[in-house]
Structure formats: structure tokens, C-alpha cells
Design an enzyme around this catalytic site. Structure first.
Site, PDB file in Angstrom:
ATOM      1  N   ASN A  38       0.924  -1.147   0.062  1.00  0.00           N
ATOM      2  CA  ASN A  38      -0.011  -0.175   0.020  1.00  0.00           C
ATOM      3  C   ASN A  38       0.755   1.145  -0.021  1.00  0.00           C
ATOM      4  O   ASN A  38       1.852   1.240  -0.686  1.00  0.00           O
ATOM      5  CB  ASN A  38      -1.284   0.072   0.925  1.00  0.00           C
ATOM      6  CG  ASN A  38      -0.783  -0.166   2.398  1.00  0.00           C
ATOM      7  OD1 ASN A  38      -0.557  -1.272   2.955  1.00  0.00           O
ATOM      8  ND2 ASN A  38      -1.005   0.792   3.243  1.00  0.00           N
ATOM      9  N   ASP A  39       0.618   2.254   0.832  1.00  0.00           N
ATOM     10  CA  ASP A  39       1.100   3.558   0.754  1.00  0.00           C
ATOM     11  C   ASP A  39       2.599   3.812   0.260  1.00  0.00           C
ATOM     12  O   ASP A  39       3.525   2.951   0.722  1.00  0.00           O
ATOM     13  CB  ASP A  39       1.249   4.498   2.138  1.00  0.00           C
ATOM     14  CG  ASP A  39      -0.120   4.123   2.749  1.00  0.00           C
ATOM     15  OD1 ASP A  39      -1.203   3.664   2.194  1.00  0.00           O
ATOM     16  OD2 ASP A  39      -0.372   4.763   3.763  1.00  0.00           O
ATOM     17  N   GLN A  55       4.508   0.270   1.978  1.00  0.00           N
ATOM     18  CA  GLN A  55       3.975  -0.335   2.926  1.00  0.00           C
ATOM     19  C   GLN A  55       3.854  -1.779   2.179  1.00  0.00           C
ATOM     20  O   GLN A  55       3.181  -1.922   1.278  1.00  0.00           O
ATOM     21  CB  GLN A  55       2.404   0.165   3.336  1.00  0.00           C
ATOM     22  CG  GLN A  55       2.544   1.123   4.057  1.00  0.00           C
ATOM     23  CD  GLN A  55       2.961   1.013   5.392  1.00  0.00           C
ATOM     24  OE1 GLN A  55       2.365   0.574   6.348  1.00  0.00           O
ATOM     25  NE2 GLN A  55       4.098   1.393   5.867  1.00  0.00           N
ATOM     26  N   PHE A  98       4.383   1.173  10.032  1.00  0.00           N
ATOM     27  CA  PHE A  98       3.360   2.000   9.450  1.00  0.00           C
ATOM     28  C   PHE A  98       4.108   3.105   8.647  1.00  0.00           C
ATOM     29  O   PHE A  98       5.397   3.153   8.675  1.00  0.00           O
ATOM     30  CB  PHE A  98       2.264   2.459  10.186  1.00  0.00           C
ATOM     31  CG  PHE A  98       0.995   1.607  10.414  1.00  0.00           C
ATOM     32  CD1 PHE A  98       1.506   0.109  10.287  1.00  0.00           C
ATOM     33  CD2 PHE A  98      -0.189   1.915  10.622  1.00  0.00           C
ATOM     34  CE1 PHE A  98       0.413  -0.836  10.565  1.00  0.00           C
ATOM     35  CE2 PHE A  98      -1.043   0.987  11.007  1.00  0.00           C
ATOM     36  CZ  PHE A  98      -0.854  -0.505  10.869  1.00  0.00           C
ATOM     37  N   SER A  99       3.189   3.803   7.880  1.00  0.00           N
ATOM     38  CA  SER A  99       3.853   4.649   6.811  1.00  0.00           C
ATOM     39  C   SER A  99       4.866   5.941   7.506  1.00  0.00           C
ATOM     40  O   SER A  99       4.513   6.105   8.519  1.00  0.00           O
ATOM     41  CB  SER A  99       2.582   5.402   6.090  1.00  0.00           C
ATOM     42  OG  SER A  99       2.128   4.680   5.072  1.00  0.00           O
ATOM     43  N   GLU A 223      -5.446  10.810   7.223  1.00  0.00           N
ATOM     44  CA  GLU A 223      -3.784  10.113   7.042  1.00  0.00           C
ATOM     45  C   GLU A 223      -2.996  10.685   6.262  1.00  0.00           C
ATOM     46  O   GLU A 223      -3.226  11.631   5.375  1.00  0.00           O
ATOM     47  CB  GLU A 223      -4.304   8.491   6.381  1.00  0.00           C
ATOM     48  CG  GLU A 223      -5.293   7.945   7.295  1.00  0.00           C
ATOM     49  CD  GLU A 223      -5.500   6.250   7.026  1.00  0.00           C
ATOM     50  OE1 GLU A 223      -5.215   5.393   7.867  1.00  0.00           O
ATOM     51  OE2 GLU A 223      -5.525   6.248   5.894  1.00  0.00           O
ATOM     52  N   TRP A 306      -8.529   1.806  -0.175  1.00  0.00           N
ATOM     53  CA  TRP A 306      -9.007   0.899   0.589  1.00  0.00           C
ATOM     54  C   TRP A 306     -10.468   0.277   0.110  1.00  0.00           C
ATOM     55  O   TRP A 306     -10.733  -0.922   0.331  1.00  0.00           O
ATOM     56  CB  TRP A 306      -9.038   1.242   1.899  1.00  0.00           C
ATOM     57  CG  TRP A 306      -7.586   1.375   2.489  1.00  0.00           C
ATOM     58  CD1 TRP A 306      -6.964   2.790   2.973  1.00  0.00           C
ATOM     59  CD2 TRP A 306      -6.737   0.374   2.965  1.00  0.00           C
ATOM     60  NE1 TRP A 306      -5.708   2.617   3.228  1.00  0.00           N
ATOM     61  CE2 TRP A 306      -5.452   1.187   3.259  1.00  0.00           C
ATOM     62  CE3 TRP A 306      -6.802  -0.872   2.735  1.00  0.00           C
ATOM     63  CZ2 TRP A 306      -4.351   0.466   3.656  1.00  0.00           C
ATOM     64  CZ3 TRP A 306      -5.562  -1.620   2.982  1.00  0.00           C
ATOM     65  CH2 TRP A 306      -4.186  -0.829   3.518  1.00  0.00           C
TER      66      TRP A 306
HETATM   67  C1  FRU Z   1      -3.136   4.750   4.692  1.00  0.00           C
HETATM   68  C2  FRU Z   1      -2.740   3.804   5.888  1.00  0.00           C
HETATM   69  C3  FRU Z   1      -1.695   4.689   6.784  1.00  0.00           C
HETATM   70  C4  FRU Z   1      -1.060   3.718   7.715  1.00  0.00           C
HETATM   71  C5  FRU Z   1      -0.824   2.666   6.472  1.00  0.00           C
HETATM   72  C6  FRU Z   1      -0.788   1.061   7.098  1.00  0.00           C
HETATM   73  O1  FRU Z   1      -3.201   3.831   3.692  1.00  0.00           O
HETATM   74  O2  FRU Z   1      -3.799   3.398   6.530  1.00  0.00           O
HETATM   75  O3  FRU Z   1      -2.439   5.562   7.659  1.00  0.00           O
HETATM   76  O4  FRU Z   1       0.210   4.193   8.161  1.00  0.00           O
HETATM   77  O5  FRU Z   1      -1.883   2.660   5.768  1.00  0.00           O
HETATM   78  O6  FRU Z   1      -0.510   0.172   6.198  1.00  0.00           O
END
Ligand code: FRU
Length: 497
Positions: A38-39, A55, A98-99, A223, A306
Site C-alpha cells: 500500500n502507501d 507499505q 506503518f507509513s 492519514e 481501501w
Molecule cells: C493509509 C494507511 C496509513 C497507515 C498505513 C498502514 O493507507 O492506513 O495511515 O500508516 O496505511 O498500512
């Protein structure tokens, strides 16, 4: 010291990537080495290369214990995987790294700032995240978590700040040689806000101010913030959760928000003037920017969302990809995004059709493909009125007898729609999204970039962008044009290789 957890992840990804053929991945959009992405994290320029972390859960193509994957590039388009950079392997991040973001220290080392997650049990048997900000320092390959971690925790929150939603630090060097970072947070009742922190050395941080507050307007928790100067303005990017729709600007669910305004240097607050969505398509979230050595502000986002991340092809051992890196500017108070100019170097085989009349369905010689850069000019004003007045124009791509994905434009409503309903999906997720667009000087300009599993549509030289992913078989590479009524169009198409 590389921990056992990280060593295992590195070994796993190195072995498993061998099972993924090059044609099974996008060509110039980064996807995970294996597993889930992800991110974008730590998007930065360091020692002559662009670094992009992400991520990452290597062991399956679904979200789970977050690691940081890592890749480098010279041109933002050809990425080379490096070993995973972070794994959840210490007490304060055991449930996820996390990010976060990256910057260079004066001694030449690279500093990563990320959110450490620990799940805390509650009396009812459920768990709740405790989120803190942590640091790891390295040489562009291996990173050592700092002994002072976490460097920001519940103690550093302003009154009423939630310690369960305190994440995604974006760090930068201020002009006076000190450092700043913004972190996403919300109040106890989930109203998003962005916190500003300051540091002399990048390791010891102190709270400065609440930079910006949602006050119930755009979703709930905010976020992945980013804050920077651009063309004489200040820009605050964030990705709100749980949005309510607003006209054609914002849609339900996880959204992207760009606030443009100024910055009060004394009170350290952002003074908001305008708001807009960052991307108007289906798949885009959590963008992050860097300042390139040549002064360009370049943004990259997770080309998924998401709410829509269930559209996947089980054949692939990877899931999730990044958007094209986009050059940002501000024109007439709006955020403008253009594909990085490096993309033009991948162009070959120009095909040009000028002043083509489209009526009903047609295809054009030389116009097909799944890795292309295509510019379309729709002469909208001329097409209105008369007996064959234009009701609707559509471009279909990734097309075979059964499947296609489409962009269509209805001039009377000024709505542009992207639609992947017929892309081969057997699920009832969101497949369509509409956006209000402007006809300028009588024409609508669309630049469409396809890279095997995605399309990014840049409207009117970057005034708006719509991104979406799809997993139609690669053999479906037809492109056709359709008009209900009649319209004259110009087409310039390049292959990307
Ligand atoms: C955004 C998020 C962030 C978090 C990460 C977790 O997509 O929810 O806020 O750090 O993904 O994977």
C-alpha cells in the site's frame, strides 16, 4: 544488525520474485516485489537516486503485518528492488511499521521516520493500536532503528489527541537547518487534524502546533499528510477516511484532499483558501511528494484505495501498485499534475490522426496497445448543435470481444466517466466514477497512459486526473472510439517501451 524477521522477509522476497515474470508486472509503475503493497513511504532523492519505500507484506497479497519494501530508480520509471528496509521486529513496532518518510542527515546518512504500531488489549478482549513515531537510520540499503525510539508518543500529543490514530510522519529540512514533520492525528471523536513538530537534530522532537483541523468537513481521521510550498502557496495534502460525498468533487469512503492556502509563520498554522480532490478516479490514495534536485515537486500515490482494493487477479503473486510520479504546480488556484517528463523518453512509434470524424464506432490504424501514451483532443464546441449534435463520446481500451474499459464524456452534463464494469471483473465493487470537467477554448484534452493493469487520464493538461486499475487479459489490446452524434477528434499515440 539485520534482525531475524527482516532476514526472513528478505530471503522470502528474493526467492519468490523469481516466480513472477516481467510481463506479469506493470512496466513502469512500481508494484511490490512479492505480496501486498500500500502507501508510498520515504519517497526521496538520496545519493544520486530516487528512493521509494512502500507499505509491504511479502508473505501474501493481502494487508497484514507491515514491513517497508524498497526500490530505487534513476528516472522514476525504471525501478530496481532493494532488500526490504524495515520489519516489525522490536517491542515498539511489533505489530507493524506503518507509513512514514525519509530525509538525508548532514553526515550523509538517510533517516527514515515511521509509525510504530503495538496492539494493546482492551477489557472487552479486543485490541486497539497504540501508534508512535520512530526513527531508523541507514546508508540507503540497511537501516538501524534508533535506541531513543519512539521519538514521539502520547506525551507529545496536544490536548484531546488520540494515541490510537497518530501516524504517518512526513519529515523535511527547514531552511534554517532544523527539521519539521507533520503527523496525522484525530481527536477522541475521530475528527482529523495535522500536527506539526520541530527538531534540531532529526532525533529529538517537540510539538509546535496543530497545523490544520478538519472540523467535521472532510471525512474523519486524516492519514498521510504532506506539507510544502509550491508556486508561492502552501499545500497540505492528506487522505481522509470515511468521507461523505460532495457533488462530483469528493466520493464516499477513503478520499484524497488537497488544501491550498498560506502559512502563518508566527502561529504556525495553515490558512486554508481552497480545497479540491487530488485524483477523481477509482484507485488513488495516500500520495507523498519529494523535492527533486532540479526543483520539481513530484508526487506519487498508491494506485489503489481501501474501498476498492478487492479487485484483484488471484493469478498474480503481487497486489497494489504506485501511480505514475506526477509533477505538481499551481495554476489559477488549482493543483495541476503532469506525468513526470521522463516518461516522454519511453515514447516510440508515433501515430497521428488529425481531424478524424467519429460517428458510431470506429477504430484507427495503428491505435491499440496496453502500454501507451495517447493524447486526445475532442472538438466539443463544434460538435454541439446541428442534426448530429454530440450526446456522448467514448474511448474504449483494453478491448477484446468480451472486455473493455472505457472513458466517456457527455457534453451536455460536462461529465467524464471512467468505467471498468466490462474489464473482466466478476465482483460488484465500484467500477465507475464520474467527474465534472471543463471544456476549455472549445476543446476537451485527455492524455491517457496505459501500463498493462492501469489507466491514468490527465484532463486539460493536468487540471484533473482519474486513475484506475483493471486486470483484463493482456491480449485485450484493442482501442475504439464511439460517438452518439458526431465529433471531430485529434489523436497522437505513442508506444511506451
Ligand atoms: C493509509 C494507511 C496509513 C497507515 C498505513 C498502514 O493507507 O492506513 O495511515 O500508516 O496505511 O498500512
Amino acid at each position: 544488525m539485520v534482525s531475524q524477521t527482516l532476514r526472513e522477509a528478505r530471503k522470502y522476497e528474493e526467492t519468490m520474485e523469481k516466480g513472477i515474470r516481467e510481463e506479469e508486472r506493470p512496466m513502469f509503475h512500481l508494484c511490490p516485489r512479492v505480496g501486498w503493497m500500500n502507501d508510498p513511504n520515504g519517497f526521496s532523492f538520496y545519493k544520486g537516486e530516487y528512493h521509494l519505500f512502500y507499505q509491504y507484506y511479502p508473505y501474501d497479497s493481502v494487508w497484514n503485518q507491515m514491513h517497508w519494501g524498497h526500490a530505487v530508480s534513476k528516472d522514476l520509471l525504471h525501478w530496481e528492488y532493494l532488500p526490504a528496509a524495515l520489519a516489525p521486529d522490536v517491542s515498539y513496532d511489533k505489530d507493524g511499521c506503518f507509513s512514514g518518510s525519509a530525509m538525508e542527515l548532514p553526515d550523509g546518512r538517510q533517516l527514515l521516520m515511521y509509525t510504530g504500531v503495538v496492539k494493546e488489549p482492551r477489557i472487552d478482549g479486543s485490541f486497539k493500536d497504540i501508534q508512535t513515531q520512530c526513527i531508523a537510520v541507514g546508508d540507503g540499503r540497511d537501516y538501524e532503528k534508533d535506541s531513543r525510539n519512539p521519538v514521539l508518543d502520547a506525551e507529545d500529543l496536544p490536548e484531546g489527541g488520540s494515541r490510537n490514530d497518530f501516524r504517518d510522519p512526513k519529515v523535511w529540512a527547514a531552511e534554517d537547518g532544523t527539521y519539521r514533520c507533520v503527523v496525522g492525528n484525530c481527536t477522541e471523536d475521530h475528527d482529523g487534524r495535522i500536527l506539526l513538530y520541530r527538531s534540531e537534530d532529526g532525533f529529538r522532537w517537540e510539538f509546535v502546533s496543530i497545523l490544520a483541523e478538519n472540523k467535521g468537513r472532510f471525512g474523519r481521521m486524516w492519514e498521510c499528510p504532506d506539507f510544502f510550498r509550491l508556486d508561492g502557496k502552501y499545500v497540505l495534502l492528506t487522505s481522509p477516511q470515511d468521507m461523505m460525498p460532495k457533488g462530483f468533487e469528493y466520493h464516499n469512503g477513503n478520499g484524497t484532499l488537497c488544501l491550498i492556502g498560506s502559512y502563518d509563520q508566527e502561529k504556525h498554522v495553515f490558512l486554508e483558501e481552497r480545497d479540491q480532490a487530488v485524483d477523481y478516479g477509482i484507485d488513488f490514495y495516500a500520495p507523498q511528494t519529494l523535492l527533486a534536485p532540479d526543483g520539481r515537486r513530484i508526487m506519487i500515490g498508491w494506485m489503489q484505495n481501501w474501498d476498492t482494493s478487492n479487485l484483484r487477479d488471484k493469478k498474480h503473486a503481487w497486489f497494489g501498485q504506485m501511480s505514475l510520479p506526477r509533477e505538481l504546480s499551481i495554476e489559477n488556484g488549482r493543483l495541476i499534475q503532469k506525468p513526470v517528463r521522463e516518461l516522454e523518453r519511453l515514447r516510440s512509434g508515433e501515430v497521428r490522426h488529425e481531424h478524424v470524424v467519429i460517428e458510431g464506432t470506429s477504430s484507427l490504424p495503428g491505435v491499440s496497445g496496453r502500454r501507451i501514451d495517447m493524447e486526445l483532443t475532442l472538438h466539443v464546441d463544434e460538435a454541439l448543435g446541428g442534426e448530429k449534435g454530440l450526446q456522448k463520446f467514448a474511448l474504449r481500451f483494453a478491448q477484446d470481444e468480451v472486455c473493455h474499459t472505457a472513458i466517456s464524456f457527455r457534453p451536455h452534463e460536462s461529465l467524464l466517466k471512467i468505467d471498468r464494469k466490462f474489464s473482466g471483473s466478476r465482483r460488484a465493487f465500484i467500477h465507475q466514477r464520474r467527474s465534472l470537467v471543463q471544456v476549455r477554448d472549445g476543446v476537451l484534452k485527455l492524455r491517457i497512459i496505459l501500463d498493462r493493469f492501469s489507466a491514468e487520464v490527465f484532463v486539460n493538461n493536468g487540471e484533473q486526473v482519474l486513475s484506475l486499475t483493471f486486470y483484463t487479459d493482456q491480449s485485450a489490446e484493442g482501442i475504439s472510439f464511439y460517438a452518439d452524434g458526431q465529433i471531430v477528434i485529434d489523436v497522437v499515440k505513442y508506444d511506451l517501451s
